[in-house]
Design a protein around this motif. Structure first.
Motif, PDB file in Angstrom:
ATOM      1  N   ASN A  89       0.821  -1.214   0.000  1.00 21.38           N
ATOM      2  CA  ASN A  89       0.000   0.000   0.000  1.00 21.38           C
ATOM      3  C   ASN A  89       0.856   1.265   0.000  1.00 21.38           C
ATOM      4  N   ARG A  90       2.071   1.169   0.528  1.00 22.28           N
ATOM      5  CA  ARG A  90       2.951   2.336   0.565  1.00 22.28           C
ATOM      6  C   ARG A  90       3.344   2.820  -0.833  1.00 22.28           C
ATOM      7  N   MET A  91       3.199   1.974  -1.834  1.00 21.41           N
ATOM      8  CA  MET A  91       3.681   2.310  -3.174  1.00 21.41           C
ATOM      9  C   MET A  91       2.633   3.003  -4.046  1.00 21.41           C
ATOM     10  N   LEU A  92       1.394   3.078  -3.624  1.00 22.53           N
ATOM     11  CA  LEU A  92       0.350   3.629  -4.487  1.00 22.53           C
ATOM     12  C   LEU A  92       0.637   5.080  -4.891  1.00 22.53           C
ATOM     13  N   ALA A  93       0.946   5.941  -3.947  1.00 23.67           N
ATOM     14  CA  ALA A  93       1.247   7.343  -4.284  1.00 23.67           C
ATOM     15  C   ALA A  93       2.551   7.441  -5.072  1.00 23.67           C
ATOM     16  N   ILE A  94       3.507   6.582  -4.749  1.00 26.38           N
ATOM     17  CA  ILE A  94       4.786   6.580  -5.470  1.00 26.38           C
ATOM     18  C   ILE A  94       4.542   6.266  -6.946  1.00 26.38           C
ATOM     19  N   ILE A  95       3.709   5.274  -7.230  1.00 23.98           N
ATOM     20  CA  ILE A  95       3.409   4.893  -8.618  1.00 23.98           C
ATOM     21  C   ILE A  95       2.706   6.040  -9.345  1.00 23.98           C
ATOM     22  N   THR A  96       1.806   6.721  -8.672  1.00 23.13           N
ATOM     23  CA  THR A  96       1.106   7.846  -9.294  1.00 23.13           C
ATOM     24  C   THR A  96       2.104   8.917  -9.731  1.00 23.13           C
ATOM     25  N   LEU A  97       3.030   9.275  -8.855  1.00 23.31           N
ATOM     26  CA  LEU A  97       4.047  10.264  -9.193  1.00 23.31           C
ATOM     27  C   LEU A  97       5.011   9.732 -10.259  1.00 23.31           C
ATOM     28  N   PHE A  98       5.405   8.487 -10.139  1.00 22.17           N
ATOM     29  CA  PHE A  98       6.286   7.859 -11.124  1.00 22.17           C
ATOM     30  C   PHE A  98       5.669   7.962 -12.524  1.00 22.17           C
ATOM     31  N   ASP A  99       4.371   7.667 -12.616  1.00 23.40           N
ATOM     32  CA  ASP A  99       3.694   7.744 -13.911  1.00 23.40           C
ATOM     33  C   ASP A  99       3.649   9.180 -14.435  1.00 23.40           C
ATOM     34  N   MET A 100       3.415  10.142 -13.555  1.00 22.80           N
ATOM     35  CA  MET A 100       3.435  11.543 -13.981  1.00 22.80           C
ATOM     36  C   MET A 100       4.802  11.903 -14.545  1.00 22.80           C
ATOM     37  N   HIS A 101       5.842  11.572 -13.810  1.00 19.70           N
ATOM     38  CA  HIS A 101       7.197  11.912 -14.241  1.00 19.70           C
ATOM     39  C   HIS A 101       7.557  11.205 -15.543  1.00 19.70           C
ATOM     40  N   THR A 102       7.060   9.983 -15.700  1.00 19.96           N
ATOM     41  CA  THR A 102       7.315   9.234 -16.931  1.00 19.96           C
ATOM     42  C   THR A 102       6.833  10.022 -18.144  1.00 19.96           C
ATOM     43  N   SER A 103       5.656  10.618 -18.027  1.00 17.28           N
ATOM     44  CA  SER A 103       5.121  11.386 -19.164  1.00 17.28           C
ATOM     45  C   SER A 103       5.701  12.803 -19.222  1.00 17.28           C
ATOM     46  N   PHE A 104       6.105  13.367 -18.089  1.00 18.20           N
ATOM     47  CA  PHE A 104       6.616  14.735 -18.070  1.00 18.20           C
ATOM     48  C   PHE A 104       7.998  14.865 -18.714  1.00 18.20           C
ATOM     49  N   LEU A 105       8.876  13.880 -18.517  1.00 16.18           N
ATOM     50  CA  LEU A 105      10.234  14.047 -19.033  1.00 16.18           C
ATOM     51  C   LEU A 105      10.260  14.285 -20.547  1.00 16.18           C
ATOM     52  N   PRO A 106       9.617  13.455 -21.365  1.00 18.47           N
ATOM     53  CA  PRO A 106       9.665  13.752 -22.812  1.00 18.47           C
ATOM     54  C   PRO A 106       9.063  15.117 -23.159  1.00 18.47           C
ATOM     55  N   LYS A 107       8.071  15.539 -22.402  1.00 17.74           N
ATOM     56  CA  LYS A 107       7.437  16.838 -22.671  1.00 17.74           C
ATOM     57  C   LYS A 107       8.355  18.004 -22.295  1.00 17.74           C
ATOM     58  N   VAL A 108       9.067  17.865 -21.189  1.00 19.05           N
ATOM     59  CA  VAL A 108       9.883  18.993 -20.732  1.00 19.05           C
ATOM     60  C   VAL A 108      11.131  19.174 -21.597  1.00 19.05           C
ATOM     61  N   VAL A 109      11.611  18.117 -22.225  1.00 20.75           N
ATOM     62  CA  VAL A 109      12.786  18.267 -23.097  1.00 20.75           C
ATOM     63  C   VAL A 109      12.394  18.473 -24.559  1.00 20.75           C
TER      64      VAL A 109
ATOM     65  N   ALA B 269       6.881  27.482 -22.220  1.00 21.65           N
ATOM     66  CA  ALA B 269       6.698  26.663 -21.023  1.00 21.65           C
ATOM     67  C   ALA B 269       6.364  25.221 -21.405  1.00 21.65           C
ATOM     68  N   MET B 270       6.662  24.318 -20.525  1.00 15.94           N
ATOM     69  CA  MET B 270       6.336  22.909 -20.733  1.00 15.94           C
ATOM     70  C   MET B 270       4.837  22.748 -20.879  1.00 15.94           C
ATOM     71  N   ASN B 271       4.425  21.892 -21.782  1.00 14.92           N
ATOM     72  CA  ASN B 271       3.007  21.568 -21.976  1.00 14.92           C
ATOM     73  C   ASN B 271       2.699  20.289 -21.189  1.00 14.92           C
ATOM     74  N   TYR B 272       1.913  20.419 -20.151  1.00 13.88           N
ATOM     75  CA  TYR B 272       1.583  19.263 -19.304  1.00 13.88           C
ATOM     76  C   TYR B 272       0.465  18.406 -19.884  1.00 13.88           C
ATOM     77  N   MET B 273      -0.238  18.917 -20.869  1.00 13.01           N
ATOM     78  CA  MET B 273      -1.391  18.212 -21.414  1.00 13.01           C
ATOM     79  C   MET B 273      -0.937  17.100 -22.358  1.00 13.01           C
ATOM     80  N   PRO B 274      -1.765  16.053 -22.474  1.00 13.53           N
ATOM     81  CA  PRO B 274      -1.398  14.933 -23.378  1.00 13.53           C
ATOM     82  C   PRO B 274      -1.330  15.359 -24.821  1.00 13.53           C
TER      83      PRO B 274
END
Length: 165
Positions: free
Chosen positions: A8-28, A160-165
């Motif tokens: 159960n400790r990993m649920l929030a971690i996975i949510t953030l991990f998934d956000m960062h996964t999509s953010f990196l290609p967008k920010v560069v 600015a970085m585009n956070y939208m899909p």
């Protein structure tokens, strides 16, 4: 996307991990290779180093969880090596490729890691902490580095970085 976790400790971690996964290609996105290496006459970490460091972090955690993956630029980053003057870092495309390679198996490992594994102590030079604390730190650091790259976008005249899909 699957978010059922063994711990159960990993649920929030996975949510953030998934956000960062999509953010990196967008920010560069859209950075020229020249700008990715630009430090604006400071000692700040440039975009290429920040991106490679993010990939390295994921590769290290994957290794701790039994997935032996290394990025192509491992020699430039292993042992938490800081930015090196007078080194041309690999392309952002190279880092994005390695990001795409390490992310799926690491995500699976994070979903399946148990409380017993998370409580295990990680002993590396100058660090002693639980796997859970290290994974939490990695995810925090990913947000920090992505934010730094977002700032570089503005400093170098990019939109600015585009956070939208």
């Amino acid at each position: 996307m699957e978010t059922k976790t063994a711990s159960n400790r990993m649920l929030a971690i996975i949510t953030l991990f998934d956000m960062h996964t999509s953010f990196l290609p967008k920010v560069v996105d859209g950075f020229s290779e020249k700008d990715a290496q630009n430090r604006l006459n400071t000692k700040a970490n440039h975009v290429a180093w920040l991106t490679g460091s993010l990939v390295q972090g994921r590769c290290e955690v994957a290794g701790f969880l039994g997935i032996p993956l290394k990025q192509a630029a491992d020699e430039l980053f292993k042992m938490h090596k800081g930015i090196q003057d007078d080194v041309t870092y690999p392309s952002l495309e190279s880092f994005k490729k390695d990001w795409e390679i390490v992310t799926p198996p690491l995500r699976t490992a994070l979903l399946t890691v148990t409380d017993e594994q998370l409580d295990k102590r990680l002993e590396i030079p100058e660090m002693s902490m639980s796997y859970y604390d290290y994974i939490s730190f990695l995810v925090y650091r990913e947000a920090n580095c992505i934010g730094q790259i977002a700032l570089w976008r503005r400093l170098l005249g990019y939109p600015a970085m585009n956070y939208m899909p």
